[in-house]
Design a protein around this motif. Structure first.
Motif, PDB file in Angstrom:
ATOM      1  N   ILE A   1       0.840  -1.201   0.000  1.00 54.26           N
ATOM      2  CA  ILE A   1       0.000   0.000   0.000  1.00 54.26           C
ATOM      3  C   ILE A   1       0.878   1.255   0.000  1.00 54.26           C
ATOM      4  CG2 ILE A   1      -1.661   1.341   1.369  1.00 54.26           C
ATOM      5  CD1 ILE A   1      -2.825  -1.367   2.297  1.00 54.26           C
ATOM      6  N   ILE A   2       1.909   1.248   0.842  1.00 54.86           N
ATOM      7  CA  ILE A   2       2.830   2.386   0.904  1.00 54.86           C
ATOM      8  C   ILE A   2       3.518   2.593  -0.446  1.00 54.86           C
ATOM      9  CG2 ILE A   2       4.951   3.276   1.956  1.00 54.86           C
ATOM     10  CD1 ILE A   2       2.668   3.341   3.900  1.00 54.86           C
ATOM     11  N   LEU A   3       4.024   1.524  -1.021  1.00 51.91           N
ATOM     12  CA  LEU A   3       4.761   1.640  -2.286  1.00 51.91           C
ATOM     13  C   LEU A   3       3.833   2.005  -3.435  1.00 51.91           C
ATOM     14  CD1 LEU A   3       7.253  -1.353  -1.922  1.00 51.91           C
ATOM     15  CD2 LEU A   3       7.611   1.063  -1.387  1.00 51.91           C
ATOM     16  N   ASP A   4       2.586   1.511  -3.398  1.00 51.26           N
ATOM     17  CA  ASP A   4       1.606   1.929  -4.409  1.00 51.26           C
ATOM     18  C   ASP A   4       1.400   3.442  -4.358  1.00 51.26           C
ATOM     19  OD1 ASP A   4       1.192  -0.625  -5.355  1.00 51.26           O
ATOM     20  OD2 ASP A   4      -0.681  -0.955  -4.255  1.00 51.26           O
ATOM     21  N   GLY A   5       1.260   3.959  -3.136  1.00 50.67           N
ATOM     22  CA  GLY A   5       1.057   5.396  -2.977  1.00 50.67           C
ATOM     23  C   GLY A   5       2.246   6.199  -3.461  1.00 50.67           C
ATOM     24  N   LEU A   6       3.449   5.724  -3.150  1.00 56.37           N
ATOM     25  CA  LEU A   6       4.652   6.427  -3.608  1.00 56.37           C
ATOM     26  C   LEU A   6       4.782   6.342  -5.124  1.00 56.37           C
ATOM     27  CD1 LEU A   6       7.179   5.361  -0.831  1.00 56.37           C
ATOM     28  CD2 LEU A   6       6.071   7.584  -1.115  1.00 56.37           C
ATOM     29  N   GLY A   7       4.390   5.200  -5.688  1.00 50.69           N
ATOM     30  CA  GLY A   7       4.423   5.071  -7.134  1.00 50.69           C
ATOM     31  C   GLY A   7       3.465   6.037  -7.810  1.00 50.69           C
ATOM     32  N   SER A   8       2.283   6.208  -7.223  1.00 53.36           N
ATOM     33  CA  SER A   8       1.308   7.168  -7.759  1.00 53.36           C
ATOM     34  C   SER A   8       1.832   8.591  -7.644  1.00 53.36           C
ATOM     35  CB  SER A   8      -0.025   7.041  -7.020  1.00 53.36           C
ATOM     36  OG  SER A   8      -0.611   5.773  -7.241  1.00 53.36           O
ATOM     37  N   LEU A   9       2.464   8.897  -6.512  1.00 53.25           N
ATOM     38  CA  LEU A   9       3.067  10.226  -6.327  1.00 53.25           C
ATOM     39  C   LEU A   9       4.131  10.484  -7.379  1.00 53.25           C
ATOM     40  CD1 LEU A   9       3.474  12.802  -4.591  1.00 53.25           C
ATOM     41  CD2 LEU A   9       5.098  11.480  -3.218  1.00 53.25           C
ATOM     42  N   LEU A  10       4.942   9.479  -7.644  1.00 54.69           N
ATOM     43  CA  LEU A  10       5.991   9.622  -8.644  1.00 54.69           C
ATOM     44  C   LEU A  10       5.390   9.838 -10.030  1.00 54.69           C
ATOM     45  CD1 LEU A  10       9.007   9.523  -9.317  1.00 54.69           C
ATOM     46  CD2 LEU A  10       8.803   7.029  -9.474  1.00 54.69           C
ATOM     47  N   ALA A  11       4.347   9.073 -10.356  1.00 54.69           N
ATOM     48  CA  ALA A  11       3.699   9.221 -11.660  1.00 54.69           C
ATOM     49  C   ALA A  11       3.065  10.593 -11.800  1.00 54.69           C
ATOM     50  CB  ALA A  11       2.654   8.125 -11.849  1.00 54.69           C
ATOM     51  N   ASP A  12       2.386  11.076 -10.752  1.00 52.59           N
ATOM     52  CA  ASP A  12       1.763  12.405 -10.796  1.00 52.59           C
ATOM     53  C   ASP A  12       2.808  13.497 -10.993  1.00 52.59           C
ATOM     54  OD1 ASP A  12      -0.688  11.241 -10.429  1.00 52.59           O
ATOM     55  OD2 ASP A  12      -0.821  11.698  -8.293  1.00 52.59           O
ATOM     56  N   THR A  13       3.944  13.325 -10.317  1.00 53.06           N
ATOM     57  CA  THR A  13       5.014  14.309 -10.452  1.00 53.06           C
ATOM     58  C   THR A  13       5.563  14.326 -11.877  1.00 53.06           C
ATOM     59  OG1 THR A  13       5.636  13.992  -8.127  1.00 53.06           O
ATOM     60  CG2 THR A  13       7.270  15.014  -9.566  1.00 53.06           C
ATOM     61  N   ASP A  14       5.715  13.144 -12.471  1.00 51.92           N
ATOM     62  CA  ASP A  14       6.199  13.064 -13.849  1.00 51.92           C
ATOM     63  C   ASP A  14       5.235  13.757 -14.811  1.00 51.92           C
ATOM     64  OD1 ASP A  14       8.436  11.688 -13.105  1.00 51.92           O
ATOM     65  OD2 ASP A  14       7.633   9.704 -13.572  1.00 51.92           O
ATOM     66  N   VAL A  15       3.929  13.522 -14.625  1.00 47.54           N
ATOM     67  CA  VAL A  15       2.923  14.147 -15.485  1.00 47.54           C
ATOM     68  C   VAL A  15       2.963  15.658 -15.335  1.00 47.54           C
ATOM     69  CG1 VAL A  15       0.448  14.439 -15.850  1.00 47.54           C
ATOM     70  CG2 VAL A  15       1.398  12.143 -15.556  1.00 47.54           C
ATOM     71  N   ARG A  16       3.069  16.141 -14.105  1.00 46.46           N
ATOM     72  CA  ARG A  16       3.097  17.581 -13.856  1.00 46.46           C
ATOM     73  C   ARG A  16       4.317  18.223 -14.506  1.00 46.46           C
ATOM     74  NH1 ARG A  16       2.275  17.234  -8.966  1.00 46.46           N
ATOM     75  NH2 ARG A  16       4.363  17.498  -8.075  1.00 46.46           N
ATOM     76  N   HIS A  17       5.468  17.547 -14.397  1.00 44.88           N
ATOM     77  CA  HIS A  17       6.679  18.096 -15.001  1.00 44.88           C
ATOM     78  C   HIS A  17       6.573  18.122 -16.526  1.00 44.88           C
ATOM     79  CE1 HIS A  17       9.401  17.192 -11.280  1.00 44.88           C
ATOM     80  NE2 HIS A  17       8.569  18.198 -11.088  1.00 44.88           N
ATOM     81  N   ARG A  18       5.965  17.109 -17.109  1.00 41.40           N
ATOM     82  CA  ARG A  18       5.786  17.116 -18.560  1.00 41.40           C
ATOM     83  C   ARG A  18       4.860  18.249 -18.995  1.00 41.40           C
ATOM     84  NH1 ARG A  18       5.656  11.400 -17.989  1.00 41.40           N
ATOM     85  NH2 ARG A  18       3.370  11.410 -18.040  1.00 41.40           N
ATOM     86  N   ASP A  19       3.782  18.456 -18.209  1.00 41.94           N
ATOM     87  CA  ASP A  19       2.847  19.535 -18.527  1.00 41.94           C
ATOM     88  C   ASP A  19       3.520  20.896 -18.415  1.00 41.94           C
ATOM     89  OD1 ASP A  19       0.889  17.684 -18.991  1.00 41.94           O
ATOM     90  OD2 ASP A  19      -0.110  17.940 -17.045  1.00 41.94           O
ATOM     91  N   GLU A  20       4.376  21.044 -17.393  1.00 39.19           N
ATOM     92  CA  GLU A  20       5.070  22.315 -17.213  1.00 39.19           C
ATOM     93  C   GLU A  20       6.035  22.591 -18.360  1.00 39.19           C
ATOM     94  OE1 GLU A  20       6.821  21.804 -13.408  1.00 39.19           O
ATOM     95  OE2 GLU A  20       4.994  22.323 -12.278  1.00 39.19           O
ATOM     96  N   ARG A  21       6.673  21.538 -18.879  1.00 40.12           N
ATOM     97  CA  ARG A  21       7.594  21.728 -19.997  1.00 40.12           C
ATOM     98  C   ARG A  21       6.835  22.113 -21.271  1.00 40.12           C
ATOM     99  NH1 ARG A  21      10.361  17.295 -17.581  1.00 40.12           N
ATOM    100  NH2 ARG A  21       9.273  15.808 -18.903  1.00 40.12           N
ATOM    101  N   ARG A  22       5.593  21.581 -21.424  1.00 38.78           N
ATOM    102  CA  ARG A  22       4.803  21.909 -22.605  1.00 38.78           C
ATOM    103  C   ARG A  22       4.258  23.329 -22.535  1.00 38.78           C
ATOM    104  NH1 ARG A  22       2.043  16.749 -21.631  1.00 38.78           N
ATOM    105  NH2 ARG A  22       3.016  15.124 -22.878  1.00 38.78           N
ATOM    106  N   ASP A  23       3.952  23.780 -21.298  1.00 32.68           N
ATOM    107  CA  ASP A  23       3.330  25.077 -21.120  1.00 32.68           C
ATOM    108  C   ASP A  23       4.099  25.860 -20.059  1.00 32.68           C
ATOM    109  OD1 ASP A  23       1.659  27.223 -21.149  1.00 32.68           O
ATOM    110  OD2 ASP A  23      -0.076  26.215 -20.276  1.00 32.68           O
ATOM    111  N   PRO A  24       5.292  26.332 -20.389  1.00 33.69           N
ATOM    112  CA  PRO A  24       6.156  26.969 -19.368  1.00 33.69           C
ATOM    113  C   PRO A  24       5.595  28.280 -18.828  1.00 33.69           C
ATOM    114  CG  PRO A  24       7.061  27.270 -21.572  1.00 33.69           C
ATOM    115  CD  PRO A  24       5.923  26.308 -21.705  1.00 33.69           C
ATOM    116  N   GLY A  25       4.565  28.831 -19.448  1.00 30.45           N
ATOM    117  CA  GLY A  25       4.015  30.080 -18.959  1.00 30.45           C
ATOM    118  C   GLY A  25       3.068  29.924 -17.798  1.00 30.45           C
ATOM    119  N   HIS A  26       2.713  28.667 -17.431  1.00 31.91           N
ATOM    120  CA  HIS A  26       1.777  28.459 -16.332  1.00 31.91           C
ATOM    121  C   HIS A  26       2.451  27.689 -15.219  1.00 31.91           C
ATOM    122  CE1 HIS A  26      -0.971  29.409 -19.647  1.00 31.91           C
ATOM    123  NE2 HIS A  26      -1.844  29.760 -18.719  1.00 31.91           N
TER     124      HIS A  26
END
Length: 227
Positions: A202-227
């Motif tokens: 359960i702990i590792l699932d949660g950390l894996g989800s956190l890691l995935a969310d962070t990756d998605v956010r970073h990709r979105d920020e690179r696509r739209d650096p103005g926001h």
């Protein structure tokens, strides 16, 4: 005459661990460790400065028993291996729970272990800040589970059912607790110890989800650096 093995700092620390295994941390003294080695306590001061240094060395010895995260596994598998090892060491040496993170002078064993865990998480894609949080969450679970396991009033592997059977829980007063106890012990083979892997997943699932969310956010920020 058999020649006595020379004293070393390592032998002194290993003797202290043996003393603690039999009598707990309170039994660890220069006198008792000297007795364990068959020497006078004063002989130990050539290898450890004082009792504080002895306890520092003992804490570092504990970290040396932990299996570090394997470098050839992905972060999740590696952390699972390391976490299982920590739990085993802490239940084998119950006195270690109150010692390992209480010393103000961490030794090379503890520093190597910390570095290995953080390095595993960093290689897995965690940022430095998120790796620190993940490390804290993982150890809060592992240490907490080991502490609970040590203090249970029944055998953690197989004694829960007998313990539950001996307790009467009025369902009108404690409906949810009674339901939980009857459900988890219904098959007759409930093991608290076996829950460790479930909780760790359960702990590792949660950390894996956190890691995935962070990756998605970073990709979105690179696509739209103005926001």
């Amino acid at each position: 005459m058999t020649e006595r093995e020379p004293l070393t700092a390592r032998r002194v620390i290993e003797a202290a661990a043996s003393v603690a295994d039999r009598g707990g941390l309170a039994a660890v003294s220069m006198r008792n460790v000297g007795r364990e080695l068959g020497v006078e306590a004063m002989s130990l001061y050539h290898h450890v400065a004082n009792k504080a240094a002895l306890l520092d060395g003992l804490a570092d010895w504990v970290f040396g028993q932990f299996t570090p995260p394997p470098r050839d596994a992905d972060w999740r598998e590696a952390i699972a291996v390391r976490s299982a090892s920590v739990r085993t060491v802490l239940t084998t040496h119950p006195w270690a729970l109150g010692l390992v993170d209480s010393r103000a002078n961490p030794g090379p064993g503890s520093l190597r272990h910390y570095d290995a865990v953080i390095g595993c998480l960093r290689r897995g894609g965690f940022s430095t800040a998120t790796a620190a949080r993940a490390f804290s969450v993982i150890d809060a679970y592992v240490y907490g589970f080991a502490l609970t396991e040590r203090n249970l009033p029944f055998d953690a592997a197989s004694g829960a059912n007998d313990f539950a059977a001996a307790i009467t829980l009025p369902t009108d007063e404690y409906p949810h607790l009674a339901e939980l106890v009857s459900t988890v012990t219904a098959t007759g083979d409930y093991s608290f110890a076996a829950e460790f892997d479930v909780g760790l997943d359960i702990i590792l699932d949660g950390l894996g989800s956190l890691l995935a969310d962070t990756d998605v956010r970073h990709r979105d920020e690179r696509r739209d650096p103005g926001h």
